[in-house]
Design an enzyme around this catalytic site. Structure first.
Site, PDB file in Angstrom:
ATOM      1  CB  SER A  64      -0.927   0.030   1.212  1.00 36.54           C
ATOM      2  OG  SER A  64      -1.963  -0.906   1.045  1.00 36.54           O
ATOM      3  CE  LYS A  67      -3.791   1.016  -1.147  1.00 37.90           C
ATOM      4  NZ  LYS A  67      -4.521   0.615   0.081  1.00 37.90           N
ATOM      5  CE1 TYR A 189      -4.672  -0.683  -5.100  1.00 37.02           C
ATOM      6  CE2 TYR A 189      -5.101  -3.029  -4.933  1.00 37.02           C
ATOM      7  CZ  TYR A 189      -4.936  -1.799  -4.338  1.00 37.02           C
ATOM      8  OH  TYR A 189      -5.032  -1.679  -2.978  1.00 37.02           O
ATOM      9  CE1 TYR A 241      -3.766  -0.158   4.538  1.00 41.82           C
ATOM     10  CE2 TYR A 241      -2.354  -1.066   6.247  1.00 41.82           C
ATOM     11  CZ  TYR A 241      -2.649  -0.874   4.908  1.00 41.82           C
ATOM     12  OH  TYR A 241      -1.840  -1.389   3.956  1.00 41.82           O
ATOM     13  CB  VAL A 259      -0.134  -5.967   4.275  1.00 42.56           C
ATOM     14  CG1 VAL A 259      -1.427  -5.348   4.771  1.00 42.56           C
ATOM     15  CG2 VAL A 259      -0.176  -6.182   2.778  1.00 42.56           C
TER      16      VAL A 259
END
Lengths: 305, 305, 305, 305
Positions: A64, A67, A189, A241, A259
């Site tokens: 992530s 992103k 993605y 998160y 993660v």
């Protein structure tokens, strides 16, 4: 000039007992095989110094954290029109939740939950002829490391097990919030999540966010000062998160986690810091990584608050 | 022997002003082109009589009514193991909601919301070598009409616009609640929704539910008496989307509706009744069809309550 | 004429092993002291017969079953205006949930969840000068038992521990969906829940619902036939908390349960049946009571389906 | 030494067209009567300077801003045990939502949504013999203004219209997350919301948060440096209702708003700034106040990011 060497070596010793406490991500074979004893940390300052400890040059799956790169790629070019399609608020829900998306009619809460990141990825495709190459070039440019690439096995595994993300992408499409084909968006993605980088790469590639959008070493302008400030604000609000408040409370820096066990944080005007430890806490963030960054702002007595 | 001719002809006159009030489903071109003035009604009794009015022999897209057929196909063979994968309670949410599915960890509330129907369709595949042929044979057998088929254009359109259902199927798969490939389940699901039948076909094919599982005309055993009773209970609980209470209150019969504008209801021990009017109310049920059935139980002074 | 004596005595034997399996309600001392071995059952037919077994004449706290009485009191007089303030759909949520109430702007889903029952109780106050006396008179009249009263200790305990209901009432008031003072509504509500009745009382007092609104024994008109049919439909839809589908599937009769361990069900045109066993299942319904009614419709081969 | 006079006077001119765009809070008569043209702004620096413009010395109802004072009162004394009863995450829901509270079993998401503030107020009662006097003394001490008091009319109106807060308090009590009587907690809560202060008072009384917990003018230690940093982090995460991300993105400072139209923000190490304009945006925050603070960080080119 401060040397961070002593501090990060103390931290590396102090967090050792925590390395067994977290749980390595298991949804992909390539991730589940990682040695949970791995620990690396790198600090890059706006004056061009670099401090490292442990496995700071070993590559891992950034997941992530990618992103932030896709967001930086589209923010300049799209301007405020991006915010018609994705919000800027903390979600108060797990990163892959569909609940809020339904209540809010297909507009994801922010660009760092999976649904929002899929919308951003959709924009990357729209803005680039060969979007995967464009993304890799962007990351290589930010980090100054021309050998950065994605992990083929991880990318393939993401696809095979990515039913939840496929659900999100189809859901977004049903609200007309994806311009491209669902499969095309998912494909990019899954590749961006599979980018493989080290703590040194990450610390270097986030340094423009500590320096108003310009890499202080190479002098390259990655984005404008307003955009840099705003990406930091977004990381602060929703980069960890459902543990953004915990991170603000304990660490006090804008940051982004993945993660794969990596976390990168930014001290505006001063430095960026990347940490890696594969064991995760129940919120999906690196357990020892959170503590390492908490100790870092405690020992340096610096935070944005 | 009661003749229902007078009653259903009165109803057909009485609901006329309502035919313009509903909104024809528009998500598929083939559905949006339907003339909203269409109205048909058919009553089939356990003594073998048939009463019809209006466009009762014209075919339309049965859509969600097909969920009763797939459920009947698997209930006998699977027994109570089906209920490990899907619940039996009203959902209190729209038919295509993902919210509850997330809160309840991928176990759909009942077999008539889309998510639950996808699980049932997954079971149909498991139980049949050529599941689409098996389903069509089953429906032809129930109705006694060997020419029943699916509409190719509707099936294709369902697939092209079915992102919400694709989201649900991927979501179920992420919870390990689909045994087959997502695409295979969706493919059969889009075909079952595209089945094209008339009010006469539907009234005849639901008659076994008014007669303890056996077709009273042909003598064929479609399911056992316990299963028939339970399918009726399930239709009563969750056959009308989020308007099951309204239907119980106004009509007082177990029933199942579809966004093609059809509704079928069962008076146990006596008859089944099918109605078709394409204009929908805000809950997605045939507006004039609801009223036609309310008038039917008012004029016959019969209901299960 | 059928005798139900043999059937209910068989049932009483058969459910014995279940009496220890449920959990007696503990939120009020008076309820938690009940002997879990208690079991009573009473059947009242429209022909005036009464069949009983076990502790059928012993009083217990009827709790939520009282919601049927208050609804019957206001439905005739208020007509359809009641439905502006409360819905008629199953909730898909626990009986005391505030979630749905918030999403639906203070209009409770149905009159049998606590929020909806509080609105009905508010209407009872509006329609009666001395509402508690009015309610007790109504229940005595329905049952033909002039000694029915509420349990003072239970009423007091309900008040002391009723924070969740106080939350619901204040929430409704904040949406302007209570006409009377919060405390006045709660006071009557806590008293109605504390009504103390036996299986015989309950079976007799629900008989008007099996007979179109008129008590077949005394000839008293409690409500009109339309209202009786509709109360049955509402019980079918939402009388068993979040287990209405389970009850429809297994028992197949409209019914209403209470956390005191009572359940009453109605077979329209034929009979009403009340059962009492204090041990509850996880949904808050009498565990042995559910089974007793399932056996009853199995052995009599009768249900509304 | 910077003079902020020019900057805040420019801002006062620039936001003028916005003063009619917001909607003054109407749920209390005393608030609804406020002149929407009011605008005040005050900057207090850690070097002891004070800069003001407009109605900066006029008192208004601080409402939710009071939640920072009660939190500061209990944080030192309670330590980490506070976080067993209230979380530290953004809620992603309106400030007075009960939904999340139910899903998370009565533990409010953070101390600045109403439910969390009620828990903090419950702690204030626990820690003080005369809690209202204790609170007023605390606020007078922080601000250096011994005449600060609450508005009697506002306090009374809060009580009369506070059904939603009464619902929240009863709900918390039902989860055993209030130690004191519901009415006692509500009473103090309604009084704290009715505190009447000016922009000057607020800027001065928040200055300890810009200075590691110690008032830089009086030298009084209000809390420790760790607590000050953490209160800033909590304001950053959840101080602006459901608009914390927007505030971070546009303003980039920790802050706290109230429906009276006030917002206070903190630039750690430098200053605190209070603004007042009664017209609110749809999220319940001062519309012109948000813009005034955005312009302030733009013109000073300072923020935490």
């Amino acid at each position: 000039m401060t040397s961070y060497t002593g501090i990060i070596e103390s931290i590396a010793r102090e967090i050792k007992p925590l390395l067994n406490k977290g749980k390595v991500a298991t949804y992909i074979p390539a991730l589940s095989r990682i040695n949970p004893q791995k620990f690396g940390m790198a600090v890059a300052t706006v004056r061009g110094e670099l401090f490292t400890t442990g496995d700071a040059t070993e590559n891992f799956s950034i997941q992530s954290i990618s992103k932030v790169f896709t967001l930086a790629m589209v923010m300049d070019r799209m301007g405020d029109s991006l915010w018609d399609r994705v919000g800027r608020e903390a979600s108060g829900n797990p990163f892959n939740s569909l609940v809020q998306l339904e209540y809010e009619n297909g507009k994801p809460r922010n660009p760092f939950i999976n649904a929002g990141a899929l919308v951003v990825t959709d924009c990357v495709i729209f803005e680039n002829e060969d979007p995967l190459t464009g993304l890799i070039d962007f990351v290589r440019n930010c980090s100054g490391n021309p050998s950065i690439d994605y992990d083929r096995e991880v990318a393939r595994s993401e696809k095979e097990t990515g039913h939840r993300n496929a659900a999100l992408a189809n859901f977004l499409k049903s609200y007309d919030n994806l311009a491209n084909d669902v499969d095309r968006v998912l494909n990019l993605y899954f590749h961006q999540c599979a980018l493989s980088m080290s703590c040194v790469d990450l610390a270097k590639s986030f340094l423009f966010l500590a320096n108003g959008g310009t890499d202080p070493v190479s002098g390259k302008v990655i984005c404008g000062p307003r955009q840099a400030k705003r990406i930091n604000a977004l990381m602060q609000t929703c980069g960890l998160y459902d543990e953004g408040g915990e991170f603000a409370y304990r660490v006090g820096l804008p940051g982004k986690s993945g993660v794969g066990g990596g976390i990168v944080a930014v001290m505006p005007g001063e430095l960026s810091v990347a940490v890696w430890s594969p064991g995760l806490n129940t919120a999906g963030n690196s357990l020892a990584g959170m503590m390492a960054l908490e100790l870092f702002t405690t020992y340096t007595a610096r935070s944005i608050f």
